[in-house]
Write a protein that holds these residues in place. Structure first.
Motif, short mmCIF file in Angstrom:
data_model
loop_
_atom_site.label_atom_id
_atom_site.label_comp_id
_atom_site.label_asym_id
_atom_site.label_seq_id
_atom_site.Cartn_x
_atom_site.Cartn_y
_atom_site.Cartn_z
N LEU A 1 29.18 37.92 31.56
CA LEU A 1 29.59 39.18 32.16
C LEU A 1 30.83 39.77 31.48
O LEU A 1 31.03 40.99 31.47
N LEU A 2 31.67 38.91 30.91
CA LEU A 2 32.96 39.37 30.40
C LEU A 2 33.04 39.48 28.88
O LEU A 2 33.98 40.08 28.36
N GLN A 3 32.07 38.95 28.17
CA GLN A 3 32.24 38.77 26.73
C GLN A 3 32.42 40.09 25.97
O GLN A 3 33.08 40.12 24.93
N HIS A 4 31.89 41.20 26.48
CA HIS A 4 32.00 42.47 25.77
C HIS A 4 32.97 43.45 26.44
O HIS A 4 33.03 44.61 26.03
N GLN A 5 33.71 42.99 27.45
CA GLN A 5 34.63 43.88 28.15
C GLN A 5 35.93 44.03 27.37
O GLN A 5 36.42 43.08 26.74
N THR A 6 36.50 45.22 27.43
CA THR A 6 37.77 45.47 26.74
C THR A 6 38.94 44.88 27.53
O THR A 6 38.83 44.61 28.73
N ASP A 7 40.04 44.72 26.83
CA ASP A 7 41.24 44.21 27.48
C ASP A 7 41.68 45.13 28.61
O ASP A 7 42.07 44.67 29.69
N ALA A 8 41.61 46.44 28.39
CA ALA A 8 42.02 47.41 29.41
C ALA A 8 41.14 47.30 30.65
O ALA A 8 41.63 47.40 31.78
N TYR A 9 39.85 47.06 30.44
CA TYR A 9 38.95 46.95 31.59
C TYR A 9 39.21 45.66 32.36
O TYR A 9 39.13 45.63 33.59
N LEU A 10 39.53 44.58 31.67
CA LEU A 10 39.88 43.34 32.34
C LEU A 10 41.12 43.54 33.23
O LEU A 10 41.19 43.02 34.34
N ARG A 11 42.06 44.30 32.75
CA ARG A 11 43.24 44.60 33.55
C ARG A 11 42.88 45.44 34.77
O ARG A 11 43.43 45.24 35.85
N ASP A 12 41.97 46.38 34.59
CA ASP A 12 41.51 47.19 35.73
C ASP A 12 40.87 46.31 36.79
O ASP A 12 41.11 46.49 37.99
N ILE A 13 40.03 45.38 36.36
CA ILE A 13 39.39 44.46 37.30
C ILE A 13 40.44 43.65 38.06
O ILE A 13 40.38 43.50 39.28
N ALA A 14 41.40 43.11 37.32
CA ALA A 14 42.43 42.28 37.93
C ALA A 14 43.23 43.07 38.96
O ALA A 14 43.49 42.59 40.08
N HIS A 15 43.63 44.29 38.63
CA HIS A 15 44.42 45.10 39.56
C HIS A 15 43.60 45.51 40.78
O HIS A 15 44.13 45.57 41.90
N TYR A 16 42.32 45.76 40.58
CA TYR A 16 41.47 46.14 41.71
C TYR A 16 41.45 45.03 42.76
O TYR A 16 41.67 45.28 43.96
N PHE A 17 41.20 43.81 42.34
CA PHE A 17 41.11 42.72 43.31
C PHE A 17 42.48 42.31 43.84
O PHE A 17 42.61 41.88 44.99
N ALA A 18 43.52 42.46 43.03
CA ALA A 18 44.86 42.15 43.52
C ALA A 18 45.26 43.06 44.67
O ALA A 18 46.04 42.66 45.55
N GLU A 19 44.71 44.26 44.70
CA GLU A 19 45.08 45.24 45.73
C GLU A 19 44.22 45.13 47.00
O GLU A 19 44.52 45.80 47.99
N GLN A 20 43.20 44.28 46.98
CA GLN A 20 42.35 44.14 48.17
C GLN A 20 43.07 43.31 49.25
O GLN A 20 43.73 42.32 48.93
N LYS A 21 42.92 43.73 50.50
CA LYS A 21 43.63 43.08 51.62
C LYS A 21 42.63 42.50 52.62
O LYS A 21 42.73 42.72 53.81
N ALA A 22 41.67 41.78 52.13
CA ALA A 22 40.64 41.19 53.01
C ALA A 22 41.23 40.07 53.84
O ALA A 22 42.10 39.32 53.37
N PRO A 23 40.79 39.92 55.09
CA PRO A 23 41.30 38.83 55.93
C PRO A 23 40.83 37.46 55.43
O PRO A 23 39.79 37.36 54.75
N TYR A 24 41.60 36.46 55.75
CA TYR A 24 41.24 35.09 55.40
C TYR A 24 40.42 34.47 56.52
O TYR A 24 40.68 34.72 57.70
N PRO A 25 39.45 33.62 56.20
CA PRO A 25 38.75 32.89 57.25
C PRO A 25 39.63 31.77 57.81
O PRO A 25 40.62 31.37 57.17
N ALA A 26 39.29 31.29 58.98
CA ALA A 26 40.02 30.14 59.54
C ALA A 26 39.77 28.92 58.66
O ALA A 26 38.66 28.73 58.15
#
Length: 228
Positions: free
Chosen positions: A82-107
Motif C-alpha cells: 500500500l505504501l511503496q509508491h506513496q510520496t513523502d508528502a502524502y505519508l506526512r498527510d496520512i500521519a497528520h490525519y490520524f494524529a488528529e483523530q479523537k476516537a474513544p478508547y475501549p475499556a
C-alpha cells in the motif's frame, strides 16, 4: 494475504463510489479507507488485537512508522504494498490525519497476573532494571504512558497480543528502526517472561483522559534513532 490486499482495495473503491448523487468523494478520509479497513473507524484499532490504534498518536511517530514499512524496517507485506509508491508528502498527510483523530478508547481487557508477575511489570515500567540496562518505560513514553511529542508513542490502550508481538519482533530483529535502535536493544535485554508480563500489565491498565500529549522530557535514558 493476497485476499486481504484485494479486500482493502475493494473497500477503497466502495468508499470513493459513495459520493453525493453518485459523484465520487475525493477527501483524505475517503482515500484512507485502506487504513481504516484494518485499523478501524478513525484508526481506533482493529477488532482482532493485531491492528493497532492510529488515532491520536504523535504525527512524527506515525510518519516514521510509515517510512519503516515502506523502506523495509518493519515487515508486513500488505502495508509495504500500500505504501511503496506513496510520496513523502502524502505519508506526512496520512500521519497528520490520524494524529488528529479523537476516537474513544475501549475499556481494557483485564489479564490476571500472579503477584510476582505484576510486581516485575510495575518495576520495569516505573523503574526499569539497572542490572539488565533496561530503562523505565516512563522515562521515554511519559509518566502517563500515553506518549510524548514529537515522536514517542503511548503504551496504553493497545491489545496484549499486539504489544507481545511487537516486543517479540524487536527481540528477534524482525522489527527495526534507525540506529541507534533503542527498542531493539531493550527487547533483547528483556527475558521472555518479562515481555509476557509487560504486555499483560500494560494492556490491562485504564487509559487516562489527556487533552494533549506532553513534550518529550529534556533528558531521556537512551538515544533513539526513531525519535530524532
Amino acid at each position: 494475504m493476497k485476499r486481504l490486499i484485494q479486500s482493502t482495495f475493494v473497500a477503497i473503491a466502495l468508499s470513493l463510489a459513495a459520493g453525493v448523487q453518485g459523484q465520487p468523494v475525493d477527501s483524505l478520509g475517503q482515500r484512507l479507507a485502506a487504513c481504516t479497513f484494518c485499523h478501524g473507524e478513525q484508526g481506533r484499532a482493529g477488532p482482532d488485537g493485531y491492528y493497532p490504534r492510529l488515532a491520536g498518536k504523535p504525527a512524527d511517530y506515525l510518519y516514521h512508522q510509515l517510512l519503516n514499512f515502506q523502506q523495509g524496517r518493519r515487515q508486513y507485506k500488505p502495508m509495504t504494498v500500500l505504501l511503496q509508491h506513496q510520496t513523502d508528502a502524502y505519508l506526512r498527510d496520512i500521519a497528520h490525519y490520524f494524529a488528529e483523530q479523537k476516537a474513544p478508547y475501549p475499556a481494557p481487557v483485564t489479564v490476571t497476573l500472579s503477584p510476582p508477575q505484576a510486581k516485575r511489570a510495575r518495576q520495569l515500567v516505573l523503574h526499569g532494571d539497572a542490572a539488565r540496562q533496561v530503562p523505565a518505560c516512563v522515562g521515554c513514553h511519559g509518566t502517563a504512558l500515553m506518549g510524548t511529542l514529537p515522536a514517542t508513542p503511548g503504551l496504553l490502550g493497545l491489545p496484549r497480543d499486539y504489544l507481545n508481538a511487537q516486543l517479540g519482533a524487536w527481540r528477534n530483529g524482525v522489527r527495526k528502526a534507525h540506529a541507534p535502535d533503542c527498542m531493539g536493544d531493550i527487547a533483547r535485554r528483556l527475558a521472555p517472561e518479562d515481555i509476557a508480563a509487560l504486555s499483560a500489565w500494560l494492556s490491562s491498565q485504564p487509559v487516562p483522559a489527556l487533552a494533549t500529549l506532553p513534550p518529550a522530557p529534556a533528558s531521556v535514558p537512551m538515544t533513539c534513532g526513531s525519535a530524532p
